[in-house]
Design a protein around this motif. Sequence first.
Motif, PDB file in Angstrom:
ATOM      1  N   ASP A  92       3.233  -1.639   7.789  1.00  0.00           N
ATOM      2  CA  ASP A  92       4.585  -1.245   8.187  1.00  0.00           C
ATOM      3  C   ASP A  92       4.727   0.240   7.857  1.00  0.00           C
ATOM      4  O   ASP A  92       4.963   0.624   6.723  1.00  0.00           O
ATOM      5  CB  ASP A  92       5.614  -2.085   7.436  1.00  0.00           C
ATOM      6  N   PHE A  93       4.576   1.097   8.859  1.00  0.00           N
ATOM      7  CA  PHE A  93       4.366   2.527   8.677  1.00  0.00           C
ATOM      8  C   PHE A  93       5.684   3.240   8.344  1.00  0.00           C
ATOM      9  O   PHE A  93       6.601   3.298   9.167  1.00  0.00           O
ATOM     10  CB  PHE A  93       3.754   3.106   9.957  1.00  0.00           C
ATOM     11  N   LEU A 104       0.855  -1.176   0.000  1.00  0.00           N
ATOM     12  CA  LEU A 104       0.000   0.000   0.000  1.00  0.00           C
ATOM     13  C   LEU A 104       0.893   1.228   0.000  1.00  0.00           C
ATOM     14  O   LEU A 104       1.593   1.484   0.985  1.00  0.00           O
ATOM     15  CB  LEU A 104      -0.917  -0.005   1.231  1.00  0.00           C
ATOM     16  N   PHE A 105       0.889   1.957  -1.130  1.00  0.00           N
ATOM     17  CA  PHE A 105       1.751   3.137  -1.279  1.00  0.00           C
ATOM     18  C   PHE A 105       3.215   2.798  -0.957  1.00  0.00           C
ATOM     19  O   PHE A 105       3.928   3.567  -0.309  1.00  0.00           O
ATOM     20  CB  PHE A 105       1.273   4.280  -0.390  1.00  0.00           C
ATOM     21  N   GLY A 106       3.648   1.625  -1.418  1.00  0.00           N
ATOM     22  CA  GLY A 106       5.024   1.231  -1.232  1.00  0.00           C
ATOM     23  C   GLY A 106       5.343   0.687   0.141  1.00  0.00           C
ATOM     24  O   GLY A 106       6.511   0.371   0.420  1.00  0.00           O
ATOM     25  N   MET A 107       4.336   0.557   1.010  1.00  0.00           N
ATOM     26  CA  MET A 107       4.540   0.024   2.348  1.00  0.00           C
ATOM     27  C   MET A 107       3.869  -1.342   2.453  1.00  0.00           C
ATOM     28  O   MET A 107       2.749  -1.519   1.976  1.00  0.00           O
ATOM     29  CB  MET A 107       3.966   0.992   3.402  1.00  0.00           C
ATOM     30  N   SER A 108       4.541  -2.319   3.056  1.00  0.00           N
ATOM     31  CA  SER A 108       3.982  -3.660   3.155  1.00  0.00           C
ATOM     32  C   SER A 108       2.916  -3.720   4.244  1.00  0.00           C
ATOM     33  O   SER A 108       3.006  -3.032   5.263  1.00  0.00           O
ATOM     34  CB  SER A 108       5.095  -4.674   3.460  1.00  0.00           C
ATOM     35  N   ALA A 109       1.914  -4.551   4.002  1.00  0.00           N
ATOM     36  CA  ALA A 109       0.807  -4.671   4.948  1.00  0.00           C
ATOM     37  C   ALA A 109       0.297  -6.102   4.960  1.00  0.00           C
ATOM     38  O   ALA A 109       0.214  -6.753   3.911  1.00  0.00           O
ATOM     39  CB  ALA A 109      -0.330  -3.721   4.574  1.00  0.00           C
TER      40      ALA A 109
END
Length: 254
Positions: free
Chosen positions: A175-176, A142-147
């Motif tokens: 992962d913020f 999500l927007f380059g962040m893993s979730a």
Amino acid sequence: MKKIWILLLSASFVPSFANISTNVAGQTGLIATPTARISWEDAGRDFGLTAGYTYFNNDNYVYHVPQLNVSLFRRWEIGGAFNSAPGQNNNDVLLHSKLRFSPWSGSGASALAIGGSYQSLNSNPGTTAGQIYLAATYQAQLFGMSADTTLVFGKTFGQWVPNGDVDFSMGFALDFFPSLFRGYVYWLNELANYDYLYANAPTRALNRGAFNTGFRIPILKHLASVKFDVTIKMTDALDNERGFAIGAVVGGSF
């Protein structure tokens, strides 16, 4: 000293077990939502023990919720929680169990699990409730962040539960901004039409569903066999009965 520097520099390469922690009910999960993960599934050990506590305050009531989770064979967990609301004479007990059946061995980017709970509700003396559910969790970007994203379908059974009601929730642990926080901050979000404890929980999902959000800080994420997570949460954030919660989880695997 050299070993200490190597340990600190390697923190950003620790596998995904850092974002696997327990929810308020003691299940591996988000806030109220269970996931298809099992605590310590990536630690490579067959036994893990996790204990935690959450304090809730939604201006109307205060809740104290200690919880416990035992993971076995990297695919099965059992545990429970005690829900105390001073001034309401409410001391409710929840017992839960969950089996991750896919993948059967090890761990992977996606998982499936079945679980259930038994709830003894002192808020309604002599009343019990139970829940069964199927959880699906998968890793996404999500927007380059893993979730870790989770969908849950289930059913709650009890004296006051309409037969046609179906439990549903969805949420993710993100992962913020990993380039900034280096995996030490996870943003939790979930939308659920059920509570972790039927009819007596600060999430208040039975009214019209609840959106819960918060942050999890895995302080010891660089250690594979020890856990110390701090969580800060807002419950039922879109309704007038929104509340605040803070909690901590500690544990180890063997």
